[in-house]
Design a protein around this motif. Structure first.
Motif, PDB file in Angstrom:
ATOM      1  N   ASP A 248      12.518   1.117 -45.358  1.00  0.00           N
ATOM      2  CA  ASP A 248      12.179  -0.302 -45.159  1.00  0.00           C
ATOM      3  C   ASP A 248      11.502  -0.525 -43.813  1.00  0.00           C
ATOM      4  O   ASP A 248      10.551  -1.282 -43.692  1.00  0.00           O
ATOM      5  CB  ASP A 248      13.448  -1.174 -45.207  1.00  0.00           C
ATOM      6  CG  ASP A 248      13.949  -1.357 -46.627  1.00  0.00           C
ATOM      7  OD1 ASP A 248      13.143  -1.226 -47.552  1.00  0.00           O
ATOM      8  OD2 ASP A 248      15.155  -1.636 -46.793  1.00  0.00           O
ATOM      9  N   ASN A 249      12.031   0.132 -42.789  1.00  0.00           N
ATOM     10  CA  ASN A 249      11.498  -0.082 -41.450  1.00  0.00           C
ATOM     11  C   ASN A 249      10.092   0.469 -41.293  1.00  0.00           C
ATOM     12  O   ASN A 249       9.232  -0.172 -40.694  1.00  0.00           O
ATOM     13  CB  ASN A 249      12.436   0.540 -40.407  1.00  0.00           C
ATOM     14  CG  ASN A 249      13.508  -0.437 -39.970  1.00  0.00           C
ATOM     15  OD1 ASN A 249      13.242  -1.350 -39.223  1.00  0.00           O
ATOM     16  ND2 ASN A 249      14.716  -0.257 -40.494  1.00  0.00           N
TER      17      ASN A 249
ATOM     18  N   GLU B  59      20.561   3.983 -43.616  1.00  0.00           N
ATOM     19  CA  GLU B  59      20.494   2.744 -42.849  1.00  0.00           C
ATOM     20  C   GLU B  59      20.262   3.056 -41.368  1.00  0.00           C
ATOM     21  O   GLU B  59      20.939   3.910 -40.797  1.00  0.00           O
ATOM     22  CB  GLU B  59      21.830   2.019 -43.021  1.00  0.00           C
ATOM     23  CG  GLU B  59      21.754   0.527 -42.896  1.00  0.00           C
ATOM     24  CD  GLU B  59      23.113  -0.088 -43.181  1.00  0.00           C
ATOM     25  OE1 GLU B  59      23.534  -0.074 -44.359  1.00  0.00           O
ATOM     26  OE2 GLU B  59      23.753  -0.554 -42.237  1.00  0.00           O
TER      27      GLU B  59
ATOM     28  N   LEU C  27       7.622  -1.789 -43.350  1.00  0.00           N
ATOM     29  CA  LEU C  27       7.331  -3.147 -42.874  1.00  0.00           C
ATOM     30  C   LEU C  27       6.101  -3.186 -41.971  1.00  0.00           C
ATOM     31  O   LEU C  27       5.312  -4.123 -42.030  1.00  0.00           O
ATOM     32  CB  LEU C  27       8.545  -3.708 -42.127  1.00  0.00           C
ATOM     33  CG  LEU C  27       8.434  -5.177 -41.742  1.00  0.00           C
ATOM     34  CD1 LEU C  27       8.334  -6.051 -42.982  1.00  0.00           C
ATOM     35  CD2 LEU C  27       9.623  -5.598 -40.905  1.00  0.00           C
TER      36      LEU C  27
ATOM     37  N   LYS D 175      17.245  -2.083 -30.411  1.00  0.00           N
ATOM     38  CA  LYS D 175      18.211  -2.677 -31.340  1.00  0.00           C
ATOM     39  C   LYS D 175      17.859  -4.100 -31.731  1.00  0.00           C
ATOM     40  O   LYS D 175      18.093  -4.515 -32.851  1.00  0.00           O
ATOM     41  CB  LYS D 175      19.611  -2.627 -30.736  1.00  0.00           C
ATOM     42  CG  LYS D 175      20.092  -1.196 -30.708  1.00  0.00           C
ATOM     43  CD  LYS D 175      21.576  -1.064 -30.577  1.00  0.00           C
ATOM     44  CE  LYS D 175      21.990   0.370 -30.810  1.00  0.00           C
ATOM     45  NZ  LYS D 175      22.873   0.890 -29.788  1.00  0.00           N
ATOM     46  N   THR D 176      17.322  -4.890 -30.795  1.00  0.00           N
ATOM     47  CA  THR D 176      17.031  -6.275 -31.166  1.00  0.00           C
ATOM     48  C   THR D 176      15.567  -6.499 -31.513  1.00  0.00           C
ATOM     49  O   THR D 176      15.245  -7.450 -32.192  1.00  0.00           O
ATOM     50  CB  THR D 176      17.421  -7.263 -30.054  1.00  0.00           C
ATOM     51  OG1 THR D 176      16.611  -6.984 -28.918  1.00  0.00           O
ATOM     52  CG2 THR D 176      18.868  -7.136 -29.682  1.00  0.00           C
ATOM     53  N   GLU D 177      14.683  -5.610 -31.052  1.00  0.00           N
ATOM     54  CA  GLU D 177      13.270  -5.857 -31.329  1.00  0.00           C
ATOM     55  C   GLU D 177      12.591  -4.737 -32.098  1.00  0.00           C
ATOM     56  O   GLU D 177      11.573  -4.948 -32.743  1.00  0.00           O
ATOM     57  CB  GLU D 177      12.503  -6.066 -30.015  1.00  0.00           C
ATOM     58  CG  GLU D 177      12.907  -7.317 -29.288  1.00  0.00           C
ATOM     59  CD  GLU D 177      12.171  -7.473 -27.967  1.00  0.00           C
ATOM     60  OE1 GLU D 177      12.091  -8.591 -27.484  1.00  0.00           O
ATOM     61  OE2 GLU D 177      11.671  -6.464 -27.418  1.00  0.00           O
ATOM     62  N   GLY D 178      13.136  -3.550 -32.006  1.00  0.00           N
ATOM     63  CA  GLY D 178      12.430  -2.395 -32.563  1.00  0.00           C
ATOM     64  C   GLY D 178      12.732  -2.127 -34.019  1.00  0.00           C
ATOM     65  O   GLY D 178      11.890  -1.645 -34.756  1.00  0.00           O
ATOM     66  N   LEU D 179      13.951  -2.433 -34.450  1.00  0.00           N
ATOM     67  CA  LEU D 179      14.363  -2.021 -35.784  1.00  0.00           C
ATOM     68  C   LEU D 179      15.099  -3.129 -36.525  1.00  0.00           C
ATOM     69  O   LEU D 179      15.740  -3.971 -35.925  1.00  0.00           O
ATOM     70  CB  LEU D 179      15.323  -0.825 -35.689  1.00  0.00           C
ATOM     71  CG  LEU D 179      14.729   0.551 -35.427  1.00  0.00           C
ATOM     72  CD1 LEU D 179      15.849   1.553 -35.250  1.00  0.00           C
ATOM     73  CD2 LEU D 179      13.814   0.983 -36.554  1.00  0.00           C
ATOM     74  N   LEU D 180      14.989  -3.069 -37.853  1.00  0.00           N
ATOM     75  CA  LEU D 180      15.902  -3.835 -38.686  1.00  0.00           C
ATOM     76  C   LEU D 180      17.088  -2.910 -38.910  1.00  0.00           C
ATOM     77  O   LEU D 180      17.036  -2.018 -39.742  1.00  0.00           O
ATOM     78  CB  LEU D 180      15.255  -4.189 -40.022  1.00  0.00           C
ATOM     79  CG  LEU D 180      13.882  -4.870 -39.974  1.00  0.00           C
ATOM     80  CD1 LEU D 180      13.323  -5.016 -41.373  1.00  0.00           C
ATOM     81  CD2 LEU D 180      14.000  -6.231 -39.322  1.00  0.00           C
ATOM     82  N   LEU D 181      18.145  -3.099 -38.118  1.00  0.00           N
ATOM     83  CA  LEU D 181      19.236  -2.125 -38.111  1.00  0.00           C
ATOM     84  C   LEU D 181      19.945  -2.011 -39.456  1.00  0.00           C
ATOM     85  O   LEU D 181      20.424  -0.958 -39.829  1.00  0.00           O
ATOM     86  CB  LEU D 181      20.249  -2.480 -37.026  1.00  0.00           C
ATOM     87  CG  LEU D 181      19.787  -2.181 -35.598  1.00  0.00           C
ATOM     88  CD1 LEU D 181      20.808  -2.692 -34.613  1.00  0.00           C
ATOM     89  CD2 LEU D 181      19.548  -0.700 -35.403  1.00  0.00           C
ATOM     90  N   GLU D 182      20.025  -3.130 -40.189  1.00  0.00           N
ATOM     91  CA  GLU D 182      20.778  -3.092 -41.442  1.00  0.00           C
ATOM     92  C   GLU D 182      19.912  -2.599 -42.596  1.00  0.00           C
ATOM     93  O   GLU D 182      20.376  -2.508 -43.724  1.00  0.00           O
ATOM     94  CB  GLU D 182      21.353  -4.483 -41.749  1.00  0.00           C
ATOM     95  CG  GLU D 182      20.285  -5.545 -41.795  1.00  0.00           C
ATOM     96  CD  GLU D 182      20.844  -6.932 -42.077  1.00  0.00           C
ATOM     97  OE1 GLU D 182      22.059  -7.097 -42.123  1.00  0.00           O
ATOM     98  OE2 GLU D 182      20.019  -7.840 -42.264  1.00  0.00           O
ATOM     99  N   LYS D 183      18.637  -2.294 -42.297  1.00  0.00           N
ATOM    100  CA  LYS D 183      17.740  -1.826 -43.351  1.00  0.00           C
ATOM    101  C   LYS D 183      17.526  -0.319 -43.240  1.00  0.00           C
ATOM    102  O   LYS D 183      17.801   0.299 -42.223  1.00  0.00           O
ATOM    103  CB  LYS D 183      16.407  -2.565 -43.255  1.00  0.00           C
ATOM    104  CG  LYS D 183      16.515  -4.054 -43.509  1.00  0.00           C
ATOM    105  CD  LYS D 183      16.667  -4.328 -44.984  1.00  0.00           C
ATOM    106  CE  LYS D 183      17.187  -5.722 -45.230  1.00  0.00           C
ATOM    107  NZ  LYS D 183      17.691  -5.906 -46.568  1.00  0.00           N
TER     108      LYS D 183
ATOM    109  N   GLY E 287      20.928   1.467 -38.638  1.00  0.00           N
ATOM    110  CA  GLY E 287      22.034   1.202 -37.734  1.00  0.00           C
ATOM    111  C   GLY E 287      22.987   2.384 -37.620  1.00  0.00           C
ATOM    112  O   GLY E 287      23.726   2.503 -36.655  1.00  0.00           O
TER     113      GLY E 287
END
Lengths: 326, 495
Positions: free
Chosen positions: B349-350, B391, B353, B337-345, B393
């Motif tokens: 997008d993920n 998304e 990137l 959640k904090t390092e693996g993914l852009l949760l709001e994207k 998230g």
């Protein structure tokens, strides 16, 4: 968590579409209402005028959008504008060709922005503090260079006619009846739209603001991205400064005071998240136009300036609140 | 306290999350609530505790129908929910967190710090946790923060405790402490609802189990009457077959990564090992042994003092993630959640990137190539979603992890480091992830898999490296390894 998959189903409901275009809907409503009340407002001449007025805030707000998308903020835009404008004016007064002086000012603005970026990245200062520092410093430098006095009658001091033409063109020129500043605004809009949506750099800006830790782990150079973003903001401020001094034919060290607030307001009105990662440049232009229409409309309707500020504040508040409901 | 939930329905928009769900909780039992991610366990519990309102159904507490409108009301009645996501204030101290909102006060609302300190210490002692109560939360390990969360729940006189994956971030000894505590609470008549994906824990701890599937009640059984396969069958409604799929046709090739004498003061020392193409190296050890730090160092995300890293025999200097990716290393971190993914994207997008080079030319992104890559990821990794724009998230844990895998696999890594690749992932998705790991090995990728789940390490690895307090205490062939040997090495014993 069982509920998370659930909420997605209503993702593309009609309310979210309204949310997405809230700024545009507000803009259209505003234009319609003011057009009905004020016949002066709906003239072609006024619309061009309005577009020209929107340019100053617009160009700065585009740069600001990039900074905010990367999870930053740039309070130094007004001071950067003043300092680069003053540099340009000083060079012109010293006999430097105007075209060269303007180029130097643009480079200076870019570097001044990059300094903010360096403070944020290498200096590990919070963007608010870093740009508060540069904002104060740049304003001071502009005062030192000019000794606190305006530099006037710039055009008269330009020797060659070619240079004089170029200097006047930026702020006062027209092309097919459209003011050059307005053309610059539209051109900048296209460029920013392209860069943010279609280039790898744009992706890196969004990713940096969305989750820098994650972006870093897939190889995004966060430091470089942030420095460039602030440099862009500095460049846009300098460009705005040039348009201003061309129009005014003078440069004052107090130019651009408070511009950062209008730019931030436009970005917020456009629905860009203040914590980065989410937002659109098309939202920002809508925000810019809303502010411009309000200013222009209220002037035409002879609303007292004291009330104008309060009304503006209410519009911003309502827009941002309705955006949050999404 | 007896709780009976019957015929519970709940929909979010057009999505029916619960239909005819329910369960019965008896006085003084530990009741496991199981089901795949998205089965509705947390939602059901959130309905009980007043986080959500139900659309239909009844909730009886000690025979009386109740509706709690807020979690505070439920808490007053003695029902406390300890969420999976930590709900702590990181800048405050342990004591301040424990008493947040229920401070003991003297006259005029002045905090009685002495009394609070005493009570806090009492609860901590009772739990057998040794955390200084004036420590600032952000200085504690995730495991310790979790323990504080649990203590916080015990500050209230709870009659029913709901724990959602409480051991996900705990070390072995902390887990043991927690289990001891749960058992002693049970003796005092406290009922516990225990949500977990870890079968071993369910069998050790629980009296009864209720299974939910797709938001519907499947059944309740006494633990002593059933085995693991029964539970899995109830959860997924079909046989799952082998828990760890066999790796077939894999040839172990040449050495891909070698690490020599990697050292970082106070974190790890003299770490040396190697991984070959097509090999899965399991890395085991207790929480905080330095496994993650070693991997972060190899990936260039954590500076180290000395040591060398070789890739395919050549020494490489990796100073940041960019260098690592260039050298052919991929890294799936433990914290999705904090390092693996852009949760709001979006999914697209993920994946994009990490693969910007692939989908662009001269820095301009090709929309069609981007879409193609995202769709490929969705099909190949069987990501359950509405499409590339979904998304992240809003995906379930398992599907989020599949997105993370997709984005890294398409960078064509030669070496892939996986840190807790199946944490918070349900059984069905776990097996799919194991298959992905096997496929990667078959393609000749050297895989390093850090995991706290022993069965997973034993079932998936070719060799197992055990880390204890920053040192490698042994590297054993999977064929010779068993749970006991690995635990012995991890806790400081010798074979």
């Amino acid at each position: 968590m069982g509920n998370t998959a659930a909420t997605t189903l209503n993702k593309k409901s009609w309310t979210s579409y309204i949310g997405e275009y809230a700024a545009f809907i507000a803009l259209v409503l505003l234009v319609v209402v003011i057009s009905i009340i004020s016949p002066e407002f709906r003239t072609a001449g006024n619309f061009l005028n309005l577009l020209r007025q929107a340019t100053f805030n617009g160009l700065i707000a585009f740069g600001m959008t990039c900074v905010i998308l990367s999870d930053g903020i740039d309070l130094s835009v007004g001071s950067t504008l003043a300092l680069s404008a003053v540099i340009c004016a000083e060079l012109i007064m010293k006999g430097c060709p105007a075209i060269l002086a303007m180029l130097v000012a643009l480079v200076a603005g870019t570097l001044l922005g990059a300094v903010s970026g360096l403070l944020v990245t290498k200096g590990r200062l919070q963007p608010f503090i870093a740009t508060l520092v540069t904002m104060t410093a740049y304003r001071g430098l502009a005062m030192i260079i000019t000794d606190g006095k305006p530099i006037s009658r710039l055009a008269d001091n330009i020797a060659s006619s070619g240079n004089e033409f170029a200097f006047k063109l930026v702020g006062k020129g027209n092309f097919c009846g459209i003011p050059i500043p307005a053309i610059l605004l539209i051109f900048a809009l296209v460029v920013f739209f392209f860069v943010l949506n279609k280039t790898t750099f744009g992706r890196k800006v969004y990713a940096t603001g969305s989750n820098a830790k994650c972006a870093k782990l897939v190889g995004v150079n966060i430091t470089k991205t942030k420095i460039i973003v602030y440099a862009i903001s500095g460049f846009m401020s300098a460009l705005t400064g040039l348009i201003l001094i061309s129009r005014l034919d003078s440069a004052q060290p107090t130019l651009g005071d408070g511009y950062e607030l209008d730019a931030i307001a436009a970005v917020a009105l456009g629905g860009t998240s203040m914590s980065g990662g989410r937002g659109k440049i098309t939202g920002t232009i809508a925000g810019v136009l809303i502010i411009a229409v309000l200013n222009n409309g209220m002037n035409l309707l002879e609303v007292s300036t004291y009330y104008q500020d309060v009304i503006k504040a209410v519009v911003i508040l309502v827009a941002v609140l309705s955006d949050r409901k999404r | 306290m007896n709780i009976e939930m019957k015929g519970i329905n709940k929909a979010f928009g057009s999505n029916q999350v619960l239909k005819n769900a329910g369960f019965v909780l008896k006085d003084g039992e530990v009741h496991a609530l199981m089901g795949e991610n998205g089965a509705g366990k947390s939602t059901l519990m959130k309905i009980l505790t007043g986080v959500y309102t139900r659309d239909a159904g009844t909730v009886l507490v000690d025979g009386k129908e109740v509706v709690y409108k807020t979690p505070q009301e439920a808490e007053k009645a003695g029902i406390v929910f300890i969420y999976q996501e930590l709900n702590v204030l990181f800048d405050l101290t342990v004591e301040e967190n424990l008493f947040m909102g229920k401070e003991i006060t003297k006259k005029f609302g002045i905090c009685d710090r002495k009394a609070m300190r005493r009570k806090a210490q009492e609860v901590m002692d009772k739990m057998g946790v040794n955390i200084p109560i004036n420590a600032v939360m952000s200085d504690l390990s995730v495991g310790q923060q979790q323990m504080v969360e649990i203590c916080k729940a015990l500050m209230v006189d709870a009659k029913v405790l709901i724990m959602d994956e409480p051991t996900a971030a705990l070390t072995q000894s902390e887990t043991e402490g927690l289990f001891k505590l749960i058992k002693s609470l049970r003796e005092k008549g406290v009922s516990i609802v225990y949500i977990s994906h870890r079968m071993e824990e369910i069998f050790e701890l629980c009296d009864r189990i209720t299974v939910l599937r797709d938001g519907t009640y499947v059944g309740t059984e006494y633990i002593k009457d059933i085995n693991m396969d029964d539970i899995v069958r109830m959860m997924i409604g079909r046989e799952i077959g082998e828990r760890f799929p066999k790796r077939e046709g894999v040839k172990i090739g040449k050495e891909m990564l070698r690490v020599e004498g990697l050292t970082k003061e106070k974190t790890f020392e003299n770490v040396s090992f190697s991984v070959k193409a097509g090999e899965v190296l399991g890395v085991s050890g207790l929480m905080g042994a330095g496994r993650t730090e070693i991997m972060q160092a190899i990936f260039g995300n954590l500076p180290f003092e000395s040591g060398k890293v070789f890739i395919e025999g050549n020494e490489v200097k990796i100073r940041n993630a960019r260098d690592a990716i260039k050298a052919g290393i991929g890294f799936i971190t433990e914290d999705r959640k904090t390092e693996g993914l852009l949760l709001e994207k979006s999914i697209s997008d993920n994946i994009s990137l990490a693969n910007l080079g692939k989908i662009s030319s001269k820095s301009v992104i090709s929309g069609s190539k981007e879409k193609e890559l995202a769709n490929k990821g969705i099909t190949e990794f069987r990501i359950k979603c509405f499409g590339p724009d979904h998304e992240c998230g809003n995906l379930s844990g398992g599907n989020q992890q599949k997105v993370v895998f997709a984005k890294w696999v398409y960078t064509d890594p030669k070496i892939l480091i996986l840190d807790e690749p199946t944490r918070g992932v349900d059984i069905g998705a776990k097996k799919e992830i194991y298959s992905v790991i096997n496929d990667l090995a078959a393609k000749g990728v050297a895989v390093i898999m850090v995991s706290s789940e022993l069965p997973e390490v034993l079932g998936m690895s070719d060799r197992i490296m055990v880390v204890r307090e920053g040192h490698i205490t042994g590297i054993i062939d999977a064929a010779e390894a068993d749970q006991e040997k690995v635990m012995t090495l991890a806790t400081g014993g010798t074979l």
